[in-house]
Structure formats: structure tokens, C-alpha cells
Write a protein that holds these residues in place. Structure first.
Motif, PDB file in Angstrom:
ATOM      1  N   PHE A 153      29.710  44.048  52.575  1.00 30.78           N
ATOM      2  CA  PHE A 153      30.574  43.211  51.733  1.00 30.78           C
ATOM      3  C   PHE A 153      31.606  44.096  51.029  1.00 30.78           C
ATOM      4  O   PHE A 153      31.786  44.025  49.813  1.00 30.78           O
ATOM      5  CB  PHE A 153      29.741  42.450  50.704  1.00 30.78           C
ATOM      6  CG  PHE A 153      28.787  41.447  51.275  1.00 30.78           C
ATOM      7  CD1 PHE A 153      29.249  40.255  51.803  1.00 30.78           C
ATOM      8  CD2 PHE A 153      27.423  41.680  51.290  1.00 30.78           C
ATOM      9  CE1 PHE A 153      28.370  39.305  52.330  1.00 30.78           C
ATOM     10  CE2 PHE A 153      26.535  40.742  51.806  1.00 30.78           C
ATOM     11  CZ  PHE A 153      27.011  39.556  52.326  1.00 30.78           C
ATOM     12  N   SER A 154      32.262  44.929  51.792  1.00 30.39           N
ATOM     13  CA  SER A 154      33.115  45.967  51.220  1.00 30.39           C
ATOM     14  C   SER A 154      34.262  45.404  50.388  1.00 30.39           C
ATOM     15  O   SER A 154      34.917  44.434  50.774  1.00 30.39           O
ATOM     16  CB  SER A 154      33.696  46.827  52.348  1.00 30.39           C
ATOM     17  OG  SER A 154      34.519  47.845  51.834  1.00 30.39           O
ATOM     18  N   MET A 155      34.492  46.052  49.245  1.00 30.14           N
ATOM     19  CA  MET A 155      35.615  45.718  48.373  1.00 30.14           C
ATOM     20  C   MET A 155      36.208  47.012  47.827  1.00 30.14           C
ATOM     21  O   MET A 155      35.501  48.009  47.687  1.00 30.14           O
ATOM     22  CB  MET A 155      35.160  44.852  47.189  1.00 30.14           C
ATOM     23  CG  MET A 155      34.668  43.485  47.558  1.00 30.14           C
ATOM     24  SD  MET A 155      34.016  42.603  46.091  1.00 30.14           S
ATOM     25  CE  MET A 155      32.276  43.043  46.177  1.00 30.14           C
ATOM     26  N   SER A 156      37.478  46.980  47.511  1.00 28.78           N
ATOM     27  CA  SER A 156      38.124  48.124  46.869  1.00 28.78           C
ATOM     28  C   SER A 156      38.248  47.872  45.375  1.00 28.78           C
ATOM     29  O   SER A 156      38.809  46.859  44.949  1.00 28.78           O
ATOM     30  CB  SER A 156      39.520  48.368  47.456  1.00 28.78           C
ATOM     31  OG  SER A 156      40.204  49.336  46.673  1.00 28.78           O
ATOM     32  N   ALA A 157      37.746  48.826  44.597  1.00 29.66           N
ATOM     33  CA  ALA A 157      37.813  48.696  43.142  1.00 29.66           C
ATOM     34  C   ALA A 157      39.244  48.694  42.635  1.00 29.66           C
ATOM     35  O   ALA A 157      39.511  48.218  41.526  1.00 29.66           O
ATOM     36  CB  ALA A 157      37.031  49.837  42.474  1.00 29.66           C
ATOM     37  N   TRP A 158      40.163  49.207  43.436  1.00 29.20           N
ATOM     38  CA  TRP A 158      41.541  49.339  42.968  1.00 29.20           C
ATOM     39  C   TRP A 158      42.400  48.128  43.281  1.00 29.20           C
ATOM     40  O   TRP A 158      43.603  48.137  43.021  1.00 29.20           O
ATOM     41  CB  TRP A 158      42.158  50.614  43.555  1.00 29.20           C
ATOM     42  CG  TRP A 158      41.358  51.823  43.202  1.00 29.20           C
ATOM     43  CD1 TRP A 158      40.699  52.658  44.060  1.00 29.20           C
ATOM     44  CD2 TRP A 158      41.085  52.324  41.897  1.00 29.20           C
ATOM     45  NE1 TRP A 158      40.034  53.643  43.373  1.00 29.20           N
ATOM     46  CE2 TRP A 158      40.257  53.462  42.035  1.00 29.20           C
ATOM     47  CE3 TRP A 158      41.461  51.919  40.597  1.00 29.20           C
ATOM     48  CZ2 TRP A 158      39.797  54.200  40.948  1.00 29.20           C
ATOM     49  CZ3 TRP A 158      40.993  52.649  39.514  1.00 29.20           C
ATOM     50  CH2 TRP A 158      40.180  53.774  39.686  1.00 29.20           C
ATOM     51  N   THR A 213      39.872  43.300  37.611  1.00 35.23           N
ATOM     52  CA  THR A 213      38.678  42.462  37.727  1.00 35.23           C
ATOM     53  C   THR A 213      37.667  43.091  38.673  1.00 35.23           C
ATOM     54  O   THR A 213      36.472  43.177  38.364  1.00 35.23           O
ATOM     55  CB  THR A 213      39.058  41.056  38.226  1.00 35.23           C
ATOM     56  OG1 THR A 213      39.921  40.436  37.282  1.00 35.23           O
ATOM     57  CG2 THR A 213      37.809  40.193  38.407  1.00 35.23           C
ATOM     58  N   VAL A 214      38.134  43.551  39.835  1.00 37.13           N
ATOM     59  CA  VAL A 214      37.222  44.199  40.778  1.00 37.13           C
ATOM     60  C   VAL A 214      36.701  45.505  40.184  1.00 37.13           C
ATOM     61  O   VAL A 214      35.504  45.793  40.217  1.00 37.13           O
ATOM     62  CB  VAL A 214      37.916  44.451  42.124  1.00 37.13           C
ATOM     63  CG1 VAL A 214      36.910  45.002  43.138  1.00 37.13           C
ATOM     64  CG2 VAL A 214      38.555  43.183  42.662  1.00 37.13           C
ATOM     65  N   LEU A 215      37.595  46.291  39.627  1.00 39.73           N
ATOM     66  CA  LEU A 215      37.214  47.581  39.050  1.00 39.73           C
ATOM     67  C   LEU A 215      36.137  47.414  37.978  1.00 39.73           C
ATOM     68  O   LEU A 215      35.180  48.185  37.910  1.00 39.73           O
ATOM     69  CB  LEU A 215      38.447  48.269  38.459  1.00 39.73           C
ATOM     70  CG  LEU A 215      38.234  49.630  37.790  1.00 39.73           C
ATOM     71  CD1 LEU A 215      37.733  50.658  38.804  1.00 39.73           C
ATOM     72  CD2 LEU A 215      39.528  50.111  37.149  1.00 39.73           C
ATOM     73  N   PRO A 265      32.971  37.373  40.653  1.00 36.20           N
ATOM     74  CA  PRO A 265      34.390  37.622  40.351  1.00 36.20           C
ATOM     75  C   PRO A 265      35.006  38.751  41.174  1.00 36.20           C
ATOM     76  O   PRO A 265      36.193  38.677  41.524  1.00 36.20           O
ATOM     77  CB  PRO A 265      34.374  37.967  38.858  1.00 36.20           C
ATOM     78  CG  PRO A 265      33.182  37.247  38.323  1.00 36.20           C
ATOM     79  CD  PRO A 265      32.172  37.301  39.425  1.00 36.20           C
ATOM     80  N   ALA A 266      34.222  39.791  41.491  1.00 35.31           N
ATOM     81  CA  ALA A 266      34.774  40.909  42.260  1.00 35.31           C
ATOM     82  C   ALA A 266      35.260  40.441  43.627  1.00 35.31           C
ATOM     83  O   ALA A 266      36.383  40.758  44.042  1.00 35.31           O
ATOM     84  CB  ALA A 266      33.729  42.015  42.405  1.00 35.31           C
ATOM     85  N   MET A 267      34.438  39.692  44.348  1.00 31.00           N
ATOM     86  CA  MET A 267      34.826  39.232  45.684  1.00 31.00           C
ATOM     87  C   MET A 267      35.909  38.169  45.609  1.00 31.00           C
ATOM     88  O   MET A 267      36.845  38.158  46.429  1.00 31.00           O
ATOM     89  CB  MET A 267      33.610  38.692  46.441  1.00 31.00           C
ATOM     90  CG  MET A 267      33.906  38.257  47.876  1.00 31.00           C
ATOM     91  SD  MET A 267      34.558  39.589  48.938  1.00 31.00           S
ATOM     92  CE  MET A 267      33.036  40.490  49.315  1.00 31.00           C
ATOM     93  N   ILE A 268      35.806  37.278  44.648  1.00 30.22           N
ATOM     94  CA  ILE A 268      36.836  36.239  44.497  1.00 30.22           C
ATOM     95  C   ILE A 268      38.192  36.860  44.225  1.00 30.22           C
ATOM     96  O   ILE A 268      39.215  36.455  44.797  1.00 30.22           O
ATOM     97  CB  ILE A 268      36.430  35.256  43.383  1.00 30.22           C
ATOM     98  CG1 ILE A 268      35.236  34.410  43.836  1.00 30.22           C
ATOM     99  CG2 ILE A 268      37.602  34.349  42.998  1.00 30.22           C
ATOM    100  CD1 ILE A 268      34.643  33.543  42.751  1.00 30.22           C
ATOM    101  N   ALA A 269      38.209  37.897  43.372  1.00 27.12           N
ATOM    102  CA  ALA A 269      39.474  38.568  43.063  1.00 27.12           C
ATOM    103  C   ALA A 269      39.951  39.418  44.235  1.00 27.12           C
ATOM    104  O   ALA A 269      41.150  39.459  44.543  1.00 27.12           O
ATOM    105  CB  ALA A 269      39.315  39.432  41.814  1.00 27.12           C
TER     106      ALA A 269
END
Length: 355
Positions: free
Chosen positions: A10-15, A19-21, A51-55
Motif C-alpha cells: 500500500f505504498s505512499m509517499s510522505a512528501w 496530511t500524508v507526512l 487520511p494518508a491514502m485518501i490524500a
């Protein structure tokens, strides 16, 4: 290792955004770790509601064009999250879904958002100080009516429509095959065979997506515990291995000596820009430039963390690998009199670089 695998799935970039960060670490702790030996459907739903994935995949403003607010504001839906749910998170590429399935799933998850600061401060769009930063389902943003995905009509109303679709996707045979293939690829072989994949797929399906049962099927494969290790350790795994082998337990103010090698090797946690996650194939990590950097960072590890407590290289090599240490590796460590060179060589041995 399982947490790393699922976080990368479920990879996401904090940058991508603040919201993700600000929430991605909490997501890994409270969604991935909580469910890593539980049900895949719980991990999937927890991630899609986070919120992280939604954003990260731009669903916070996704509205049904026929919803009350969608009609009033003249706005519509975003397909990013729906596309990756099908392509990456569940069924996988080539699983037979269509563009219409993507579009319809995007409509089904309209109204899935989170409460932003300005909404909480002004009590807009259902926001308040109590639900600030949390998932929210906005019914007046949701596309109304029955919607079909993969040939099945979902007549549920509100958030239940999306939850039902996700539960169905979580136990779909194509999802089981996709996940089984990825698990074998990550843990066992760059060339998964049906003999490797099918038992894991079957365990996933028969258990209703129980990830503990699936993991047990994986480690029971004959290929899991036989043969010479061939998978290259990713830079992150290599860093962990270096600390475990050296018994260094803290880095104090030398965090840079951990982060910068990972950055140089393009494997910083939560920094993969695309949602497909860091690759698992050995060839991706095993190239001349990367091996040169691995050598440099092995020397750096010794110079920064290990020089005060450095053991005899040959002794440590035997302690770590015992009979798995090849004759060539034993000879190399035995003939090295300089600890810096010897321990750097140990960190670069095939036995250490591979798993």
C-alpha cells in the motif's frame, strides 16, 4: 518483514502532502501492524479509510456528479484511488476489470474523505474539533443509486456500498493470486512458479483472506527453506542486518549515517513517489552503481558505528553464518588482518547481501 511487505503493498509517499507526512507512520502502526496477521479485508478497508491514502490518491474532494453537493458545486469524482485499488491493492494488472469498473468504483467511494483543519475550525462539511484529521463519510457528496462493479450490482446506500465492494474485492480469486504472487516474489524467488504460488493462493482463499494462514503457507513451501539464498537484501533490510550483526543498538546524533545511505540507494521509507511501491526484483537493486554505493556505505557503517567494538571478522562470520559460510568467504575473512577491511568485506559477502 511482513510489515515492510504490506506497507510497500500500500505504498505512499510522505512528501505528497502534509496530511500524508503527518499520518503515514500512524497508519503503518495502527492499520498495517494491527492487521498483519489478521484479515486482509480489515487492512484494506482500514487503509482506504485512512487520511494518508485518501490524500495520497486525491479522494478527499471526490464527489458524485449526481450527488446534492456535486450538482450544486458542479464537481465530480477522482479516479486515482479506485484505479489503484483494482490495479495494485487487490485484483492486479490484467485481472479482467474494465475502465468502466474503475469509473464505477470511483463513484462508489465518492464522499470518502477526511476532516481538514479549516473544516474543523469553521465547522464546515461536517467537520469539528472532535473529528479533526479523521476519516469522514459525507453522504451528500456520495453518488446515489445502484452501481455495478465486475458484473455485480451494489445497491447498498451510503458508505456501506463501498465497504461491501472492498470486502468482495478482498476475497476475490484474482486478489488471492495477485497477493500470493507478490509474497513469493518478495520472500522466495524472482521467478515465482505455479507450484510456489498456488498453495499460498489456496490458503488465502480458503481462509477468507486470513494473513496469518497465508504467511504460514508461504513458509511451508519447500523453496522457502532450501537452496542457496538468491534474493538480494533491499537497502533497508541491509541496514537492519548491519545493526543486528554488529549489536549496535543506537545511533544517537548520527541519524544521517542511516538515512543518507538509504537515500543514496533510493530506498528511503515512505518516499516512493509512485503508488506501485519499491520493486522486489533483485535486478532492480543489483547494478554496478548500487553495489559501489553498498561498498561505500559498508565502510561508512564501520567508521561511524562499529570501530570501537569491532570483533574479529572471521569469528563474527562463523557466528553469523556457521556452515552456511562458503569456503571462499571463510578464506577471505581469515586472511584479512585489518578489522576495517575485514568487517567491510563481511558486510559485502554474498551471504550477507542476500537472503
Amino acid at each position: 518483514r511482513l510489515v515492510l511487505f504490506w506497507s510497500n503493498h500500500f505504498s505512499m509517499s510522505a512528501w505528497k502532502s502534509n496530511t500524508v507526512l503527518g499520518t503515514i507512520g500512524q497508519w503503518e502502526r495502527d492499520v498495517v501492524r494491527k492487521n498483519v496477521l489478521g484479515k486482509f479485508s480489515d487492512m484494506l478497508i482500514g487503509t482506504m479509510r485512512h487520511p494518508a491514502m485518501i490524500a495520497f490518491l486525491d479522494n478527499e474532494n471526490s464527489m458524485g456528479p449526481n450527488s446534492p453537493i456535486g450538482r450544486s458545486w458542479g464537481m465530480g469524482y477522482n479516479e486515482n484511488l479506485a484505479r489503484e485499488i483494482l490495479e495494485l491493492h487487490t485484483l492486479g494488472v490484467g485481472a479482467g476489470y474494465t475502465e468502466l469498473d474503475v469509473t464505477n468504483l470511483a463513484k462508489i467511494i465518492t464522499g470518502w474523505s477526511y476532516v481538514r483543519g479549516w473544516e474543523a475550525d469553521n465547522k464546515w462539511n461536517g467537520g469539528n474539533q472532535q473529528n479533526r484529521g479523521q476519516f469522514i463519510f459525507r453522504p451528500d457528496w456520495h453518488e446515489p443509486g445502484a452501481i455495478t462493479v465486475l458484473g455485480k450490482s451494489y445497491t447498498q446506500t451510503g458508505i456501506d456500498q463501498g465497504l461491501t465492494v472492498l470486502r468482495d474485492l478482498a476475497i476475490h480469486p484474482k486478489t488471492a493470486e495477485h497477493i500470493a504472487y507478490k509474497l513469493v516474489l518478495h520472500f522466495i524467488s524472482d521467478s515465482p512458479t505455479p507450484e510456489m504460488v498456488n498453495p499460498v493462493k489456496t490458503a488465502f482463499l480458503n481462509s477468507g483472506g486470513n494473513l496469518k494462514t497465508t504467511a504460514l503457507a508461504l513458509i511451508k513451501l519447500p523453496a522457502a527453506l532450501t537452496g542457496t539464498p538468491t534474493k538480494i537484501r533491499t537497502p533497508y533490510e541491509l541496514t537492519v542486518a548491519q545493526f543486528r550483526a554488529s549489536k549496535v543498538t543506537t545511533w544517537g546524533d548520527r541519524e544521517w549515517a542511516v538515512s543518507e545511505p538509504l537515500r543514496a540507494l533510493n530506498h528511503m521509507p515512505f518516499e516512493r513517489q509512485t503508488p506501485d511501491g519499491y520493486p522486489d526484483e533483485t535486478a532492480w537493486w543489483l547494478n554496478p552503481d548500487a553495489m559501489t554505493i553498498r561498498l561505500d556505505t559498508a565502510q561508512l557503517f564501520y567508521d561511524v558505528f562499529w570501530w570501537k567494538t569491532a570483533p574479529v571478522p572471521a569469528t563474527l562470520g562463523t557466528q553469523l553464518f556457521d556452515m552456511a559460510l562458503s569456503a571462499q568467504s571463510k578464506a577471505l575473512l581469515a586472511q584479512t588482518t585489518d578489522k576495517r577491511n575485514g568487517l567491510t568485506s563481511l558486510l559485502m559477502l554474498p551471504e550477507f547481501q542476500r537472503r
